[in-house]
Motif scaffolding. Structure first.
Motif, PDB file in Angstrom:
ATOM      1  N   ARG A  89      34.544 -60.494  31.819  1.00 43.55           N
ATOM      2  CA  ARG A  89      33.782 -59.481  31.074  1.00 43.55           C
ATOM      3  C   ARG A  89      32.281 -59.806  31.106  1.00 43.55           C
ATOM      4  NH1 ARG A  89      35.572 -56.999  25.432  1.00 43.55           N
ATOM      5  NH2 ARG A  89      36.855 -55.853  26.881  1.00 43.55           N
ATOM      6  N   ALA A  90      31.932 -61.082  30.944  1.00 40.23           N
ATOM      7  CA  ALA A  90      30.520 -61.470  30.992  1.00 40.23           C
ATOM      8  C   ALA A  90      29.921 -61.174  32.352  1.00 40.23           C
ATOM      9  CB  ALA A  90      30.377 -62.948  30.649  1.00 40.23           C
ATOM     10  N   ARG A  91      30.668 -61.394  33.407  1.00 39.71           N
ATOM     11  CA  ARG A  91      30.157 -61.105  34.755  1.00 39.71           C
ATOM     12  C   ARG A  91      30.004 -59.600  34.964  1.00 39.71           C
ATOM     13  NH1 ARG A  91      33.825 -65.573  36.678  1.00 39.71           N
ATOM     14  NH2 ARG A  91      32.401 -67.245  37.186  1.00 39.71           N
ATOM     15  N   ASN A  92      31.025 -58.842  34.604  1.00 40.34           N
ATOM     16  CA  ASN A  92      31.003 -57.404  34.881  1.00 40.34           C
ATOM     17  C   ASN A  92      30.048 -56.634  33.975  1.00 40.34           C
ATOM     18  OD1 ASN A  92      32.814 -57.487  37.012  1.00 40.34           O
ATOM     19  ND2 ASN A  92      34.586 -57.271  35.680  1.00 40.34           N
ATOM     20  N   TRP A 102      27.516 -67.737  43.146  1.00 41.23           N
ATOM     21  CA  TRP A 102      26.846 -66.470  43.472  1.00 41.23           C
ATOM     22  C   TRP A 102      27.756 -65.366  43.023  1.00 41.23           C
ATOM     23  CZ3 TRP A 102      23.357 -65.838  48.171  1.00 41.23           C
ATOM     24  CH2 TRP A 102      22.612 -66.991  48.359  1.00 41.23           C
ATOM     25  N   PHE A 103      27.202 -64.367  42.433  1.00 43.15           N
ATOM     26  CA  PHE A 103      27.993 -63.234  41.970  1.00 43.15           C
ATOM     27  C   PHE A 103      27.667 -62.037  42.850  1.00 43.15           C
ATOM     28  CE2 PHE A 103      30.527 -60.834  39.178  1.00 43.15           C
ATOM     29  CZ  PHE A 103      29.902 -59.634  38.933  1.00 43.15           C
ATOM     30  N   VAL A 104      28.691 -61.473  43.459  1.00 45.04           N
ATOM     31  CA  VAL A 104      28.521 -60.308  44.325  1.00 45.04           C
ATOM     32  C   VAL A 104      29.446 -59.232  43.804  1.00 45.04           C
ATOM     33  CG1 VAL A 104      28.726 -59.429  46.675  1.00 45.04           C
ATOM     34  CG2 VAL A 104      28.022 -61.800  46.300  1.00 45.04           C
ATOM     35  N   ARG A 105      28.877 -58.075  43.551  1.00 44.66           N
ATOM     36  CA  ARG A 105      29.690 -56.959  43.110  1.00 44.66           C
ATOM     37  C   ARG A 105      29.707 -55.936  44.237  1.00 44.66           C
ATOM     38  NH1 ARG A 105      28.547 -53.857  37.594  1.00 44.66           N
ATOM     39  NH2 ARG A 105      28.366 -56.012  37.024  1.00 44.66           N
ATOM     40  N   VAL A 106      30.887 -55.509  44.609  1.00 43.92           N
ATOM     41  CA  VAL A 106      31.035 -54.503  45.654  1.00 43.92           C
ATOM     42  C   VAL A 106      31.344 -53.195  44.966  1.00 43.92           C
ATOM     43  CG1 VAL A 106      32.335 -53.811  47.697  1.00 43.92           C
ATOM     44  CG2 VAL A 106      31.870 -56.240  47.260  1.00 43.92           C
ATOM     45  N   VAL A 107      30.502 -52.212  45.223  1.00 44.87           N
ATOM     46  CA  VAL A 107      30.679 -50.908  44.614  1.00 44.87           C
ATOM     47  C   VAL A 107      31.071 -49.935  45.722  1.00 44.87           C
ATOM     48  CG1 VAL A 107      29.549 -49.087  43.287  1.00 44.87           C
ATOM     49  CG2 VAL A 107      28.917 -51.475  42.923  1.00 44.87           C
ATOM     50  N   SER A 108      32.135 -49.197  45.488  1.00 45.78           N
ATOM     51  CA  SER A 108      32.573 -48.253  46.519  1.00 45.78           C
ATOM     52  C   SER A 108      31.568 -47.104  46.632  1.00 45.78           C
ATOM     53  CB  SER A 108      33.967 -47.726  46.202  1.00 45.78           C
ATOM     54  OG  SER A 108      33.934 -47.022  44.988  1.00 45.78           O
ATOM     55  N   ALA A 109      31.541 -46.468  47.791  1.00 47.37           N
ATOM     56  CA  ALA A 109      30.538 -45.449  48.100  1.00 47.37           C
ATOM     57  C   ALA A 109      30.681 -44.207  47.238  1.00 47.37           C
ATOM     58  CB  ALA A 109      30.628 -45.066  49.577  1.00 47.37           C
ATOM     59  N   HIS A 110      31.884 -43.838  46.838  1.00 44.68           N
ATOM     60  CA  HIS A 110      32.045 -42.595  46.089  1.00 44.68           C
ATOM     61  C   HIS A 110      31.641 -42.719  44.618  1.00 44.68           C
ATOM     62  CE1 HIS A 110      35.524 -44.669  44.851  1.00 44.68           C
ATOM     63  NE2 HIS A 110      36.287 -43.645  44.569  1.00 44.68           N
ATOM     64  N   THR A 111      31.355 -43.925  44.133  1.00 46.39           N
ATOM     65  CA  THR A 111      30.921 -44.053  42.755  1.00 46.39           C
ATOM     66  C   THR A 111      29.401 -43.958  42.624  1.00 46.39           C
ATOM     67  OG1 THR A 111      30.828 -46.462  42.925  1.00 46.39           O
ATOM     68  CG2 THR A 111      32.867 -45.503  42.082  1.00 46.39           C
ATOM     69  N   VAL A 112      28.654 -44.129  43.740  1.00 48.01           N
ATOM     70  CA  VAL A 112      27.204 -44.027  43.715  1.00 48.01           C
ATOM     71  C   VAL A 112      26.817 -42.573  44.003  1.00 48.01           C
ATOM     72  CG1 VAL A 112      25.077 -44.821  44.830  1.00 48.01           C
ATOM     73  CG2 VAL A 112      27.000 -46.373  44.547  1.00 48.01           C
ATOM     74  N   PRO A 113      26.008 -41.978  43.149  1.00 46.74           N
ATOM     75  CA  PRO A 113      25.589 -40.580  43.419  1.00 46.74           C
ATOM     76  C   PRO A 113      24.762 -40.517  44.699  1.00 46.74           C
ATOM     77  CG  PRO A 113      24.993 -41.252  41.178  1.00 46.74           C
ATOM     78  CD  PRO A 113      25.515 -42.435  41.888  1.00 46.74           C
ATOM     79  N   SER A 114      24.985 -39.493  45.479  1.00 46.57           N
ATOM     80  CA  SER A 114      24.300 -39.370  46.752  1.00 46.57           C
ATOM     81  C   SER A 114      22.808 -39.143  46.519  1.00 46.57           C
ATOM     82  CB  SER A 114      24.878 -38.240  47.587  1.00 46.57           C
ATOM     83  OG  SER A 114      24.756 -37.018  46.887  1.00 46.57           O
ATOM     84  N   GLY A 115      22.011 -39.724  47.378  1.00 47.73           N
ATOM     85  CA  GLY A 115      20.582 -39.572  47.276  1.00 47.73           C
ATOM     86  C   GLY A 115      19.919 -40.631  46.440  1.00 47.73           C
ATOM     87  N   LYS A 116      20.688 -41.400  45.707  1.00 46.42           N
ATOM     88  CA  LYS A 116      20.086 -42.438  44.876  1.00 46.42           C
ATOM     89  C   LYS A 116      20.525 -43.804  45.407  1.00 46.42           C
ATOM     90  CE  LYS A 116      19.593 -40.056  40.565  1.00 46.42           C
ATOM     91  NZ  LYS A 116      19.704 -40.159  39.135  1.00 46.42           N
TER      92      LYS A 116
END
Length: 119
Positions: A89-92, A102-116
């Motif tokens: 929870r602290a990491r997220n 090292w903390f790496v978060r992978v975010v899928s493409a469909h969760t990021v609004p297009s253009g931003k």
């Protein structure tokens, strides 16, 4: 002669009576000697009964300790799981990391609004 014969007869009866009494006492003593190991000997009834009682007591104690140990193991698992859950929870949510990682978060493409872009 009758008196000598009667005395011999009485003596003979007395000897026979003493022999019967002696035989009775010998047999009684033999029974007692045979019973002694059964009741009081090393593997006798009383020691077996006492040992069975000690075994029952020890098994009851073992059962209580096993129950307690199971509870402690469950608590340990909860604490270990709880720490992992807190770290996750602290990491997220807070972006916290340990000093040596090292903390790496992978975010899928469909969760990021297009253009931003995500900065």
């Amino acid at each position: 002669m009758r008196s000598a014969s009667a005395a011999d007869h009485t003596a003979a009866r007395l000897v026979a009576h003493i022999r019967r009494q002696g035989l009775t006492w010998v047999l009684a003593a033999a029974i007692v000697l045979l019973q002694y190991p059964l009741w009081l000997g090393e593997g006798g009834w009383l020691k077996v009964r006492e040992s069975a009682h000690r075994i029952d007591t020890q098994q009851a104690l073992n059962q209580r300790l096993q129950t307690r140990n199971a509870g402690l193991l469950a608590e340990l698992g909860d604490l270990k799981q709880g720490r992992d859950a807190i770290e996750e929870r602290a990491r997220n949510e807070l972006g916290m990391i340990a000093p040596d990682e090292w903390f790496v978060r992978v975010v899928s493409a469909h969760t990021v609004p297009s253009g931003k872009t995500n900065e």
